[in-house]
Design a protein around this motif. Structure first.
Motif, PDB file in Angstrom:
ATOM      1  N   LEU A  33     -14.457 -24.721   8.102  1.00  0.00           N
ATOM      2  CA  LEU A  33     -14.025 -25.293   9.372  1.00  0.00           C
ATOM      3  C   LEU A  33     -12.654 -24.744   9.731  1.00  0.00           C
ATOM      4  O   LEU A  33     -12.405 -24.307  10.853  1.00  0.00           O
ATOM      5  N   LEU A  34     -11.740 -24.758   8.749  1.00  0.00           N
ATOM      6  CA  LEU A  34     -10.389 -24.260   9.001  1.00  0.00           C
ATOM      7  C   LEU A  34     -10.411 -22.775   9.317  1.00  0.00           C
ATOM      8  O   LEU A  34      -9.683 -22.292  10.175  1.00  0.00           O
ATOM      9  N   TYR A  35     -11.294 -22.050   8.617  1.00  0.00           N
ATOM     10  CA  TYR A  35     -11.298 -20.604   8.777  1.00  0.00           C
ATOM     11  C   TYR A  35     -11.849 -20.189  10.138  1.00  0.00           C
ATOM     12  O   TYR A  35     -11.296 -19.325  10.812  1.00  0.00           O
ATOM     13  N   ASP A  51      -5.317 -20.620  16.118  1.00  0.00           N
ATOM     14  CA  ASP A  51      -4.642 -19.810  15.110  1.00  0.00           C
ATOM     15  C   ASP A  51      -3.460 -20.613  14.565  1.00  0.00           C
ATOM     16  O   ASP A  51      -2.488 -20.849  15.286  1.00  0.00           O
ATOM     17  N   PRO A  52      -3.540 -21.050  13.299  1.00  0.00           N
ATOM     18  CA  PRO A  52      -2.465 -21.894  12.753  1.00  0.00           C
ATOM     19  C   PRO A  52      -1.099 -21.250  12.888  1.00  0.00           C
ATOM     20  O   PRO A  52      -0.129 -21.913  13.233  1.00  0.00           O
ATOM     21  N   ALA A  53      -1.014 -19.947  12.651  1.00  0.00           N
ATOM     22  CA  ALA A  53       0.293 -19.274  12.679  1.00  0.00           C
ATOM     23  C   ALA A  53       0.949 -19.419  14.050  1.00  0.00           C
ATOM     24  O   ALA A  53       2.139 -19.730  14.156  1.00  0.00           O
ATOM     25  N   GLY A  74      -0.573 -16.270   3.973  1.00  0.00           N
ATOM     26  CA  GLY A  74      -1.754 -15.571   3.490  1.00  0.00           C
ATOM     27  C   GLY A  74      -2.886 -15.563   4.493  1.00  0.00           C
ATOM     28  O   GLY A  74      -4.045 -15.356   4.135  1.00  0.00           O
ATOM     29  N   LEU A  75      -2.583 -15.833   5.764  1.00  0.00           N
ATOM     30  CA  LEU A  75      -3.634 -15.916   6.777  1.00  0.00           C
ATOM     31  C   LEU A  75      -4.131 -14.531   7.194  1.00  0.00           C
ATOM     32  O   LEU A  75      -5.101 -14.418   7.932  1.00  0.00           O
ATOM     33  N   ASP A  76      -3.439 -13.461   6.749  1.00  0.00           N
ATOM     34  CA  ASP A  76      -3.868 -12.115   7.116  1.00  0.00           C
ATOM     35  C   ASP A  76      -4.915 -11.585   6.138  1.00  0.00           C
ATOM     36  O   ASP A  76      -5.456 -10.498   6.346  1.00  0.00           O
ATOM     37  N   GLN A  77      -5.179 -12.326   5.053  1.00  0.00           N
ATOM     38  CA  GLN A  77      -6.154 -11.885   4.059  1.00  0.00           C
ATOM     39  C   GLN A  77      -7.582 -12.083   4.581  1.00  0.00           C
ATOM     40  O   GLN A  77      -7.821 -12.967   5.393  1.00  0.00           O
ATOM     41  N   PRO A  78      -8.544 -11.274   4.090  1.00  0.00           N
ATOM     42  CA  PRO A  78      -9.943 -11.473   4.502  1.00  0.00           C
ATOM     43  C   PRO A  78     -10.523 -12.780   3.940  1.00  0.00           C
ATOM     44  O   PRO A  78      -9.953 -13.379   3.021  1.00  0.00           O
ATOM     45  N   PHE A  79     -11.686 -13.184   4.512  1.00  0.00           N
ATOM     46  CA  PHE A  79     -12.315 -14.466   4.200  1.00  0.00           C
ATOM     47  C   PHE A  79     -12.475 -14.707   2.699  1.00  0.00           C
ATOM     48  O   PHE A  79     -12.028 -15.725   2.169  1.00  0.00           O
ATOM     49  N   HIS A  80     -13.085 -13.700   1.984  1.00  0.00           N
ATOM     50  CA  HIS A  80     -13.413 -13.965   0.578  1.00  0.00           C
ATOM     51  C   HIS A  80     -12.163 -14.114  -0.274  1.00  0.00           C
ATOM     52  O   HIS A  80     -12.147 -14.900  -1.212  1.00  0.00           O
ATOM     53  N   VAL A  81     -11.082 -13.386   0.070  1.00  0.00           N
ATOM     54  CA  VAL A  81      -9.843 -13.515  -0.699  1.00  0.00           C
ATOM     55  C   VAL A  81      -9.255 -14.908  -0.513  1.00  0.00           C
ATOM     56  O   VAL A  81      -8.886 -15.587  -1.478  1.00  0.00           O
ATOM     57  N   ARG A  82      -9.223 -15.358   0.751  1.00  0.00           N
ATOM     58  CA  ARG A  82      -8.653 -16.685   1.022  1.00  0.00           C
ATOM     59  C   ARG A  82      -9.478 -17.790   0.382  1.00  0.00           C
ATOM     60  O   ARG A  82      -8.938 -18.747  -0.167  1.00  0.00           O
ATOM     61  N   LEU A  83     -10.832 -17.632   0.454  1.00  0.00           N
ATOM     62  CA  LEU A  83     -11.708 -18.628  -0.167  1.00  0.00           C
ATOM     63  C   LEU A  83     -11.470 -18.663  -1.670  1.00  0.00           C
ATOM     64  O   LEU A  83     -11.355 -19.734  -2.274  1.00  0.00           O
ATOM     65  N   GLY A  84     -11.361 -17.463  -2.290  1.00  0.00           N
ATOM     66  CA  GLY A  84     -11.140 -17.388  -3.728  1.00  0.00           C
ATOM     67  C   GLY A  84      -9.844 -18.081  -4.131  1.00  0.00           C
ATOM     68  O   GLY A  84      -9.826 -18.893  -5.057  1.00  0.00           O
ATOM     69  N   ILE A  85      -8.762 -17.784  -3.398  1.00  0.00           N
ATOM     70  CA  ILE A  85      -7.465 -18.400  -3.699  1.00  0.00           C
ATOM     71  C   ILE A  85      -7.548 -19.919  -3.552  1.00  0.00           C
ATOM     72  O   ILE A  85      -7.089 -20.671  -4.418  1.00  0.00           O
TER      73      ILE A  85
END
Lengths: 313, 300
Positions: free
Chosen positions: A26-28, A33-35, A56-67
């Motif tokens: 939902l957030l993604y 745009d939060p920023a 870290g909002l510039d990272q792709p979906f899977h990286v952000r999900l992983g973190i």
């Protein structure tokens, strides 16, 4: 039994993980745009970009999900944008008022609604039954903040029996803690009482028409023993189910009640986070409340075996 | 009161309650048994009329500021008084009703449509069922109002977004209801017969199964309408609802919060309209359930 409880607890983990995934998505995928929102209207594109990288909002979906998932497993819900403090720390500070309010409301509602519903079924279509019906229809129709303001107006302003607003911790004494919580508990409990009264009445009506109740009556048991010992126990499983499902109403109601009565709990924290667009905070609180809901309903599942020995796991 | 206790008996005790008496050729028994529903319909009709006809009912611009007339108590000039910015509360409450009713109606319609389509699919096609129901169960693990708060917090505040958020939050529950109906109907002999003579699945679904799901769906839709109006007022009340330029019952109450102790009229009038609207919708829902299917118990 213990093996069953452990099995169910493990079974709840994927559900909570799926809920976390939904909230993250939902957030993604949200259009905002939060920023940009955090930076404000006057920010330059460079400033927005700096905040985006910092979060870290510039990272792709899977990286952000992983973190996000990795931090979640370690019990880290991120950092509040507004106060720069860990979300878990901020939530931890607000747990006592919310748990006090929630626990008192569940206690009050069950103690009032189950006997009321049972009496309404036993005296179907009599005065008690009509009163129970009026209470349940009103409870479903009058929003929690309307009940709250009405109670404040009558019992805090006109009669001055209770404080208007605020919260005192339990460590300051049970008396002042309780007097601050009486009106919030009553207003939050209205819809919950309505719900439990309805289901108790329905469940009891069905049980009271069973053959074994006629047998109990035929062998000369008192009405009291029939209702409380024989009928209520057999009617307990649907009641317990609804007590669990109704916690969803409570969790929404807590947010409103804490706002009306100025209680510094988790719900108030959520409202403040919404007004400030503090995304990690919103995400953390909703994840916490959804987890509470899942865990409460897990406890309800387990309680079935206590009410009904035929249910074996 | 006779009729309302009767209504409650049928709705709450499907297995044990007596059959409702047949509605005869005269209106007497109908009025007696469905009094609360008729009362609800009348009250709702009045409120809808007031909201729709607001411009011709002596209202002024609900957004017009009048610094000289701040915080007035009800009078001949300002029927419900004025708020902290001098805006006429009577006009704001009537115009605010338009938003609340629109939200209730739209959310109920969208959730019913979405739930009908998803419920038919999951109930009838087993492959879809396994995947979709897992996702919906996770959605249902998030209390509806919290899901709506999360959705709104992420988007811009607008009436459309409130409607979409609440419809998304309500759809999983409607899906479950429709799916339950479809699962029982799928095993009926007449569906088997239709399959045997080579009726395509889509035709079976639309012509033979969907109509039977309509009665519980309409009843459920009524309750969703009521709860959506409450949810909208909660969202506006906590500041996650409609933008400040659109008055709604929830936002009028939120704005009156700080002045409540001295000027309870700011909260009183929207609160009464809000509660009466939801009450009348719930009474209609209870009555419809008794009319359409006495055995149907309240789905929560």
């Amino acid at each position: 039994m213990l093996a069953f409880i452990i099995r169910r607890l493990i079974g709840a983990i994927p559900v909570i993980a799926l809920v976390a995934l939904i909230i993250f998505c939902l957030l993604y995928f949200a259009p905002g745009d939060p920023a940009t929102i955090i930076a404000g209207d006057l920010a330059t594109p460079e400033e927005v970009q700096r905040i985006r990288v910092a979060l870290g909002l510039d990272q792709p979906f899977h990286v952000r999900l992983g973190i996000f998932l990795l931090n979640l497993v370690r019990g880290d819900l991120g950092t509040s944008i507004f106060s720069n403090l860990p979300v878990t720390y901020l939530i931890g500070q607000r747990l006592e008022p919310t748990f006090s309010l929630g626990a008192l409301t569940i206690l009050l509602s069950v103690v009032v609604a189950v006997p009321l519903g049972a009496l309404a079924a036993w005296r179907a279509r009599r005065a008690v039954d009509r009163m129970a019906l009026v209470i349940s229809v009103l409870g479903f129709s009058v929003p929690v903040f309307v009940v709250g303001y009405l109670l404040i107006w009558v019992f805090a302003i006109k009669l001055a029996w209770f404080p208007v607003q605020g919260y005192t911790p339990l460590s300051n004494g049970v008396g002042s803690w309780l007097s601050n919580l009486v009106l919030p508990t009553l207003s939050l409990g209205m819809v919950y009482i309505a719900l439990i009264t309805r289901i108790t009445r329905a469940s009891m009506l069905e049980v009271l028409s069973q053959d074994y109740i006629r047998t109990a009556r035929a062998k000369g048991l008192s009405d009291r023993a029939i209702i409380w010992r024989h009928a209520l126990r057999n009617a307990a499983v649907p009641i317990a189910t609804v007590v669990g499902i109704g916690v969803a109403l409570l969790l929404g109601g807590v947010v409103v009640t804490e706002t009306v009565f100025a209680i510094p709990g988790v719900g108030r924290l959520l409202v403040d986070a919404i007004l400030r667009r503090d995304y990690p905070m919103i995400q953390g609180v909703i994840l916490l409340l959804a987890s509470i809901y899942i865990i409460v309903n897990l406890c309800v599942d387990i309680s079935y075996a206590i009410f009904d020995p035929r249910i074996r796991y | 009161m006779q009729s309302s206790t009767h209504a409650s008996a049928t709705e709450m005790a499907p297995a044990t309650s007596p059959e409702p008496e047949r509605v005869g050729s005269t209106w007497g028994p109908f009025l007696r048994h469905h009094g609360p529903m008729i009362f609800g319909a009348l009250v709702l009709a009045l409120i809808v009329a007031a909201a729709l006809l607001a411009p011709w009912l002596g209202t002024s611009d609900p957004q017009k500021l009048a610094p000289a007339a701040r915080l007035k108590v009800p009078s001949a000039l300002y029927w419900f008084g004025t708020d902290a910015l001098g805006r006429d509360l009577y006009s704001r409450v009537l115009y605010g009703g338009r938003v609340s009713l629109l939200v209730g109606l739209s959310v109920a319609t969208l959730a019913m449509l979405g739930g009908l389509v998803l419920g038919l699919l999951t109930g009838f096609f087993r492959q879809v069922d396994a995947v979709l129901m897992r996702i919906l169960e996770a959605f249902m693990a998030i209390p509806a109002i919290l899901l709506a708060i999360a959705l709104i917090a992420l988007t811009r505040a607008s009436v459309e977004n409130v409607i979409i958020a609440l419809a998304i939050a309500e759809t999983p529950r409607v899906t479950r209801l429709v799916r339950a109906v479809v699962l029982t109907l799928r095993e009926q002999t007449y569906v088997e017969a239709a399959t045997a003579i080579g009726t395509p699945p889509l035709v079976i679904l639309l012509r033979h199964i969907a109509p039977n799901a309509l009665a519980p769906l309409i009843v459920q839709g009524t309750f969703i309408c009521g709860s959506a109006i409450i949810s909208e007022s909660i969202l506006s009340f906590i500041g996650a609802g409609t933008p400040p330029s659109v008055p709604t019952w929830g936002s009028i109450i939120a704005e009156g919060r700080s002045y409540f102790q001295l000027f309870p009229n700011i909260i009183f009038f929207p609160a009464v309209f809000l509660s009466l609207t939801v009450l009348s919708i719930n009474l209609i829902g209870d009555g419809l359930r008794d009319l359409l299917d006495p055995r149907l118990s309240r789905e929560l």
